[in-house]
Design a protein around this motif. Structure first.
Motif, PDB file in Angstrom:
ATOM      1  N   ASN A  42       0.929  -1.266  -0.036  1.00 13.37           N
ATOM      2  CA  ASN A  42       0.059   0.158   0.027  1.00 13.37           C
ATOM      3  C   ASN A  42       0.591   1.278   0.058  1.00 13.37           C
ATOM      4  OD1 ASN A  42      -2.353  -1.431  -0.212  1.00 13.37           O
ATOM      5  ND2 ASN A  42      -2.990  -1.041   2.087  1.00 13.37           N
ATOM      6  N   TRP A  43       2.088   1.195   0.842  1.00 13.63           N
ATOM      7  CA  TRP A  43       2.869   2.353   0.770  1.00 13.63           C
ATOM      8  C   TRP A  43       3.468   2.627  -0.601  1.00 13.63           C
ATOM      9  CZ3 TRP A  43       7.935   2.974  -0.480  1.00 13.63           C
ATOM     10  CH2 TRP A  43       8.564   4.372  -0.368  1.00 13.63           C
ATOM     11  N   ALA A  44       3.976   1.609  -1.083  1.00 11.98           N
ATOM     12  CA  ALA A  44       4.747   1.727  -2.538  1.00 11.98           C
ATOM     13  C   ALA A  44       3.627   2.155  -3.607  1.00 11.98           C
ATOM     14  CB  ALA A  44       5.296   0.440  -2.880  1.00 11.98           C
ATOM     15  N   SER A  45       2.484   1.547  -3.481  1.00 16.76           N
ATOM     16  CA  SER A  45       1.512   2.223  -4.435  1.00 16.76           C
ATOM     17  C   SER A  45       1.027   3.553  -4.246  1.00 16.76           C
ATOM     18  CB  SER A  45       0.342   1.008  -4.194  1.00 16.76           C
ATOM     19  OG  SER A  45       0.503  -0.224  -4.575  1.00 16.76           O
ATOM     20  N   ASP A  46       0.720   3.973  -2.712  1.00 13.27           N
ATOM     21  CA  ASP A  46       0.556   5.484  -2.687  1.00 13.27           C
ATOM     22  C   ASP A  46       1.530   6.075  -3.298  1.00 13.27           C
ATOM     23  OD1 ASP A  46      -2.099   4.548  -1.721  1.00 13.27           O
ATOM     24  OD2 ASP A  46      -1.269   4.626   0.390  1.00 13.27           O
ATOM     25  N   ALA A  47       2.802   5.904  -2.718  1.00  9.95           N
ATOM     26  CA  ALA A  47       4.074   6.599  -3.197  1.00  9.95           C
ATOM     27  C   ALA A  47       4.111   6.846  -4.599  1.00  9.95           C
ATOM     28  CB  ALA A  47       5.272   5.975  -2.569  1.00  9.95           C
ATOM     29  N   LEU A  48       3.853   5.693  -5.549  1.00  7.63           N
ATOM     30  CA  LEU A  48       4.209   5.782  -6.869  1.00  7.63           C
ATOM     31  C   LEU A  48       2.921   6.637  -7.462  1.00  7.63           C
ATOM     32  CD1 LEU A  48       5.565   4.721  -9.278  1.00  7.63           C
ATOM     33  CD2 LEU A  48       3.974   2.933  -9.295  1.00  7.63           C
TER      34      LEU A  48
END
Length: 208
Positions: A42-48
């Motif tokens: 979720n963090w990686a997706s939100d950051a992207l």
């Protein structure tokens, strides 16, 4: 071993180790990788998604990150350059694809079948490998997906080729490629936000 050469490399190695170990953010809690949904994906997706919206010349609706691209967990505490390189050792580049809703629907069905992947800007509810469009079980920006509408999807150049079984991503109608590695965008995002945190919020609700 060549002792003179090792002596020459020693200060270079020490400098590199110091740079890799420099804190760029802080994680109050551990972030782990697992399916169907997890804090680190979720963090990686939100950051992207956040960084794609900063870099792309066009609005970006959704971000997609594959679980196979996440190569470690992050413990609580300082997050360093080394953490980001360990998480994503690949030189994948950010791309933004324009896809029809029907292709995104097929992609969501693959997500359900494979047990879950990383998404932002979109929510999925699935039972087994079934994602029913008529039941509004896929929403984008809080609205039911529309089959004939086009959406913009931030992802990696690797996934844009349909790799890792995500074939619908290769059915894009338009394609914008940045000159930024996703790893560098993650570093930039951490430097902007300072706090590295995410939680499971039901965006990938897959019941196998």
């Amino acid at each position: 071993q060549d002792s003179d050469y090792l002596a020459y490399l020693a200060p270079i190695k020490a400098d590199l180790e110091a740079k890799l170990g420099a804190p760029i953010g802080y994680a109050p809690k551990a972030l782990e990788v697992y399916q169907p949904e997890c804090p680190l994906l979720n963090w990686a997706s939100d950051a992207l998604l956040a960084m794609a919206r900063q870099k792309s010349p066009e609005p970006v609706d959704v971000a997609v990150v594959n679980i196979g691209g996440m190569r470690c967990n992050w413990g609580a505490g300082d997050i360093t350059f080394r953490h980001v390189f360990e998480l994503m050792p690949f030189d994948n580049m950010l791309v933004v694809l324009t896809l029809k809703g029907s292709d995104l629907q097929q992609l969501c069905e693959i997500f359900a079948y494979s047990g879950g992947q990383g998404i932002a800007g979109m929510r999925i509810k699935a039972f087994g490998d079934k994602v029913m469009q008529q039941d509004a079980l896929v929403t984008i920006g809080g609205k039911p997906i529309e089959m004939d509408k086009t959406y913009t999807v931030a992802t990696s150049d690797y996934l844009s080729q349909g790799n890792d079984g995500l074939t619908p991503l290769s059915h894009y109608e338009d394609y914008w490629r940045s000159e930024k590695k996703i790893r560098d965008l993650y570093i930039e995002y951490i430097q902007q936000t300072k706090t590295v945190s995410a939680k499971v919020d039901g965006r990938m609700d897959v019941v196998l």
